[in-house]
Design a protein around this motif. Structure first.
Motif, mmCIF file in Angstrom:
data_model
loop_
_atom_site.group_PDB
_atom_site.id
_atom_site.type_symbol
_atom_site.label_atom_id
_atom_site.label_comp_id
_atom_site.label_asym_id
_atom_site.label_seq_id
_atom_site.Cartn_x
_atom_site.Cartn_y
_atom_site.Cartn_z
ATOM 1 N N LYS A 87 0.837 -1.211 0.000
ATOM 2 C CA LYS A 87 0.000 0.000 0.000
ATOM 3 C C LYS A 87 0.867 1.254 0.000
ATOM 4 C CE LYS A 87 -3.817 2.464 0.572
ATOM 5 N NZ LYS A 87 -3.345 3.745 1.044
ATOM 6 N N ARG A 88 1.987 1.228 0.711
ATOM 7 C CA ARG A 88 2.880 2.389 0.730
ATOM 8 C C ARG A 88 3.421 2.670 -0.685
ATOM 9 N NH1 ARG A 88 8.145 2.389 1.064
ATOM 10 N NH2 ARG A 88 8.232 0.266 1.898
ATOM 11 N N LEU A 89 3.795 1.612 -1.411
ATOM 12 C CA LEU A 89 4.261 1.790 -2.784
ATOM 13 C C LEU A 89 3.156 2.381 -3.660
ATOM 14 C CD1 LEU A 89 6.333 -1.464 -3.472
ATOM 15 C CD2 LEU A 89 7.181 0.816 -2.913
ATOM 16 N N LEU A 90 1.924 1.918 -3.443
ATOM 17 C CA LEU A 90 0.798 2.487 -4.190
ATOM 18 C C LEU A 90 0.640 3.974 -3.898
ATOM 19 C CD1 LEU A 90 -1.960 -0.260 -3.897
ATOM 20 C CD2 LEU A 90 -1.138 0.736 -6.025
ATOM 21 N N ASP A 91 0.680 4.333 -2.611
ATOM 22 C CA ASP A 91 0.501 5.728 -2.216
ATOM 23 C C ASP A 91 1.582 6.621 -2.811
ATOM 24 O OD1 ASP A 91 -1.721 5.071 -0.737
ATOM 25 O OD2 ASP A 91 -0.648 4.947 1.185
ATOM 26 N N GLU A 92 2.797 6.050 -2.950
ATOM 27 C CA GLU A 92 3.927 6.828 -3.471
ATOM 28 C C GLU A 92 4.028 6.758 -4.989
ATOM 29 O OE1 GLU A 92 7.240 5.177 -1.413
ATOM 30 O OE2 GLU A 92 6.648 6.000 0.543
ATOM 31 N N LEU B 254 -4.396 5.340 -8.062
ATOM 32 C CA LEU B 254 -3.126 4.855 -7.525
ATOM 33 C C LEU B 254 -2.647 3.600 -8.241
ATOM 34 C CD1 LEU B 254 -3.793 5.265 -3.685
ATOM 35 C CD2 LEU B 254 -2.467 6.776 -5.157
ATOM 36 N N THR B 255 -3.543 2.916 -8.920
ATOM 37 C CA THR B 255 -3.208 1.619 -9.516
ATOM 38 C C THR B 255 -2.954 1.694 -11.022
ATOM 39 O OG1 THR B 255 -5.502 1.001 -10.031
ATOM 40 C CG2 THR B 255 -4.721 0.566 -7.785
#
Length: 459
Positions: free
Chosen positions: A195-200, A227-228
């Motif tokens: 999820k952190r990678l998605l947010d960034e 985000l995806t």
């Protein structure tokens, strides 16, 4: 995947990313070759490797594999008793320390492993004993080729992997195909990191998991499909991907192809695959056979599979092997299915008592044995209950000695954790006067639901 090397790329492209640590394909090749040179005077027998999510495990696995040293992969979270149970069934086996010196040796010669064994992975058999599945290089390479084609790895820019590497889905179904295709793989410890990678905005390419992983990820993601946008492939296996979850994944990952897959460790492991590009994806269909595998249904509807991916057999369990792989090399999966005239397979359920928790197939018998060892317990049974997050959770039914006090749920769970991995510990416990059994003593699992009385639930 060549017969000489598990991966052929040897440039400065990142091969593995673990947090701040990156290893290029060139560096990976150098490390593997160095380790292979240190295995010249290795002991005979099976090497045991603990599947930590680390560069050390992966380089060792590749070195042993390429050097032709047969190896058994152990999950790092197994308890001491689970490790000993598996060690005892491997025959001649050993472990090496960081300097490749022998740190432990079995001292046993039986049972002998198959001469073509390359990798041993573990699964639970219908008797409750963990089965040691022997796979050859031919099995594994056929699987890699099938996965590369069915998941269209040629269009994958990179992969993010958080599946356990002791799990055939993670190790043979995702990591080795990525290495063979020259695709960089980021290894994460959990979904929060994903999820952190998605947010960034740093999540690209392929992600894979069991349905409970995807359920958790969708809850973390919320209503933020933007985000995806760089995720191109979403792979699900290990348990049935229901229609609702298929639809939600397609909405959450609008730029992706979503894949539902089916397999078994005994088949190295991928068997069926279906992409969201196919009209039947928005149904309960499971998929088409991958690679060169062929399938058929018995008159009772059991799915059988034949081809290069069929295992060598269970180590030390010839009778179980003959029961699993029968006439003309057909492997009986234990799953009941339907098959369309076009060859599309739809799984309907299992024909035995095995349970699936978080995508892993479990036998209730191992868990029930641990339950019966609890103080005051005279009989025990376990069943699965559907759960939106985990797919299934475990409920235990306990019969106690007359007059024995009712323990607290937390006390039972704590006692069981000393003998069982966390995912095998039941979530709920019920005290029953008597378990439903036939006149010849066989447990009637279908009647356990009638024991779910609120007043009998242990708090």
């Amino acid at each position: 995947m060549s017969t000489a090397h598990a991966f052929s790329r040897a440039d400065d492209t990142p091969a593995l990313i673990l947090g701040e640590e990156t290893c290029s394909f060139a560096a990976l090749r150098r490390e593997v070759e160095t380790l292979k040179a240190g295995l010249v005077d290795r002991p005979r027998g099976l090497a045991i490797l603990r599947a930590h999510r680390s560069l050390g495990f992966i380089t060792r696995f590749l070195a042993f594999y390429e050097a032709g040293v047969p190896l058994a992969v152990f999950a790092p979270e197994w308890t001491d008793s689970e490790v000993e149970a598996r060690r005892s069934g491997l025959g001649d086996c050993f472990e090496l320390d960081e300097s490749l010196s022998v740190s432990w040796r079995s001292g046993r010669s039986e049972p002998p492993h198959h001469p073509e064994t390359a990798v041993v992975l573990f699964t639970s058999g219908s008797t409750g004993a963990p089965r040691a599945v022997q796979l050859s290089r031919r099995n594994i390479e056929a699987n890699v080729a099938a996965v590369l084609a069915s998941l269209d790895f040629a269009s994958v820019s990179q992969q993010t992997l958080f599946l356990p590497l002791s799990y055939s889905f993670g190790l043979l179904g995702q990591l080795l195909p990525a290495l063979a295709a020259g695709v960089p793989t980021s290894l994460l410890g959990n979904l929060v990191e994903l999820k952190r990678l998605l947010d960034e905005g740093r999540l690209h390419g392929m992600i894979s998991g069991v349905p409970s992983h995807h359920e958790t990820l969708l809850r973390l993601l919320g209503d933020a499909p933007a985000l995806t946008k760089d995720v191109t492939h979403v792979v699900s296996a290990g348990a049935a991907l229901n229609l609702e979850l298929r639809q939600r994944l397609m909405r959450a990952f609008p730029s992706s192809r979503v894949y539902t897959c089916y397999g078994q460790t005994e088949l190295a492991p991928r068997v069926l695959c279906l992409s969201s590009d196919h009209p039947a994806f928005l149904s309960t269909a499971t998929g088409f056979p991958v690679g060169s595998l062929t399938v058929k249904l018995t008159p009772e509807g059991e799915l059988c599979v034949r081809g290069e991916q069929v295992m060598l057999g269970y180590l030390g369990a010839p009778e179980a092997t003959r029961e699993k792989v029968r006439e003309e090399g057909w492997l009986h999966t234990g799953d009941v299915a339907e098959r369309s005239p076009e060859g599309l397979v739809t799984l309907l359920g299992r024909n035995d008592d095995l349970l699936k928790i978080g995508g892993e197939r479990l036998s209730p018998f191992e868990i029930e044995a641990a339950l019966r060892a609890l103080p005051g317990v005279t009989d025990a049974a376990v069943s699965g209950r559907e759960d939106a997050l985990y797919g299934m959770t475990l409920t235990a039914f306990l019969q106690f000695e007359p007059g024995a006090p009712s323990p607290l749920k937390r006390e039972l769970r704590q006692a069981l954790r000393e003998h069982l991995s966390p995912h095998k510990v039941p979530t709920e416990f019920y005290r029953v006067e008597e378990l439903p059994r036939t006149s010849n003593g066989k447990l009637q699992r279908g009647r356990l639901a009638a024991c779910l009385q609120p007043e009998q639930r242990l708090g």
